[in-house]
Design an enzyme around this catalytic site. Structure first.
Site, PDB file in Angstrom:
ATOM      1  N   HIS A  37     -58.770 -85.700 -18.649  1.00  0.00           N
ATOM      2  CA  HIS A  37     -58.384 -87.095 -18.865  1.00  0.00           C
ATOM      3  C   HIS A  37     -57.180 -87.453 -17.987  1.00  0.00           C
ATOM      4  O   HIS A  37     -57.114 -88.546 -17.417  1.00  0.00           O
ATOM      5  CB  HIS A  37     -58.010 -87.330 -20.331  1.00  0.00           C
ATOM      6  CG  HIS A  37     -59.136 -87.129 -21.292  1.00  0.00           C
ATOM      7  ND1 HIS A  37     -59.189 -86.052 -22.143  1.00  0.00           N
ATOM      8  CD2 HIS A  37     -60.240 -87.867 -21.548  1.00  0.00           C
ATOM      9  CE1 HIS A  37     -60.288 -86.139 -22.888  1.00  0.00           C
ATOM     10  NE2 HIS A  37     -60.937 -87.228 -22.542  1.00  0.00           N
ATOM     11  N   SER A 185     -63.065 -79.991 -22.044  1.00  0.00           N
ATOM     12  CA  SER A 185     -63.662 -80.847 -23.068  1.00  0.00           C
ATOM     13  C   SER A 185     -62.765 -80.840 -24.290  1.00  0.00           C
ATOM     14  O   SER A 185     -62.180 -79.803 -24.634  1.00  0.00           O
ATOM     15  CB  SER A 185     -65.048 -80.329 -23.457  1.00  0.00           C
ATOM     16  OG  SER A 185     -65.532 -81.000 -24.610  1.00  0.00           O
TER      17      SER A 185
END
Length: 281
Positions: A37, A185
């Site tokens: 991210h 993840s």
């Protein structure tokens, strides 16, 4: 960085900044943020005058209530990471803010959304399109950033933008991996130490298959991956498909496309992990 919880407050802030001529970048997330991210946020910060990161676990894209309940929620830690990355706004709405009433809209982008994840998670992409379109309408970004790990999602969002004529650029960003190759993840935090070790077989198999594919057929490459995952401890493959990267339809021969991608979903214990590898691009 400001943390904003309502669409009204966010739009008021952005109106002022747009009047100053600033472009707005949006990074939609479900929180539990990691370095993957962060790479999206940093890219947005480098390419726009203002960066908004949404942090919202969207209930309409979960077809498994148990998965929704277990999804990690770490807003305080997320905000610290976003501040370090240079984000301007963390948009962290409540469910009632995003869904003041049930969203009955139906999005259909067949055949993109009927294969792979679409086949195994009915309703998932409809929920994705519901929330992403709501975020686009709320933020009115000039650019929006999505990771290529969710390869099918990225293709569907591009198609939604095209069909609904949103005036924005979709920026796809490369998969970020741990040093040992595991795709980053938010779900990785749910893996035990043993499961984390087992999960490495996913990316390692995909990397091997890329070399294997250079001298073998599509079907042979498919079987090589399936056999390797089946033989690996603690893994259960849901699907592995080699597809055209634009249409997401299965290919039979490497000559069928100039853009071939292998997409995989594997259960490691109870945790569902996805990854992909490009064979031709």
């Amino acid at each position: 960085m400001k943390v904003v919880h309502t669409i009204k407050d966010l739009q008021a802030e952005l109106t002022v900044l747009r009047a100053q001529g600033k472009k707005v970048g949006l990074v939609p997330t479900m929180g539990a943020l990691h370095a993957g991210h962060a790479s999206l946020v940093k890219r947005s910060v480098s390419e726009n005058g203002v960066t908004v990161v949404s942090v919202f676990v969207n209930p309409t894209q979960f077809n498994d209530k148990n998965d929704l309940e277990k999804y990690p929620r770490t807003l305080d830690a997320d905000c610290r990471l976003l501040e370090e990355c240079g984000a301007d706004f963390a948009f962290a709405p409540s469910v009632s803010e995003m869904y003041p009433e049930p969203d009955t809209r139906q999005f259909s982008y067949a055949p993109l959304d009927t294969v792979m994840e679409g086949a195994f998670r009915p309703g998932h992409f409809n929920g994705v399109c519901q929330i992403v379109s709501k975020l686009f309408d709320a933020v009115l970004p000039d650019r929006a950033y999505f990771g290529e790990k969710d390869f099918q999602q990225l293709a569907i969002i591009r198609e939604m933008v095209r069909q609904l004529k949103y005036n924005l650029e979709i920026v796809g960003c490369s998969i970020v991996r741990e040093e040992d190759g595991l795709a980053l993840s938010s779900r990785n935090t749910r893996l035990s130490a043993e499961e984390r070790e087992n999960a490495l077989n996913i990316s390692q198999t995909l990397f091997k298959s890329r070399n294997f594919a250079a001298t073998h057929t599509v079907s042979e490459t498919q079987k090589m991956v399936e056999d390797a995952i089946e033989a690996a401890p603690g893994l259960r493959m849901e699907y592995f498909e080699i597809v055209d990267g634009n249409t997401l339809q299965k290919i039979s021969n490497w000559e069928d496309t100039s853009y071939a991608v292998g997409c995989i979903t594997v259960f490691c214990g109870e945790v569902r992990l996805i990854d992909n590898i490009k064979y031709k691009e």
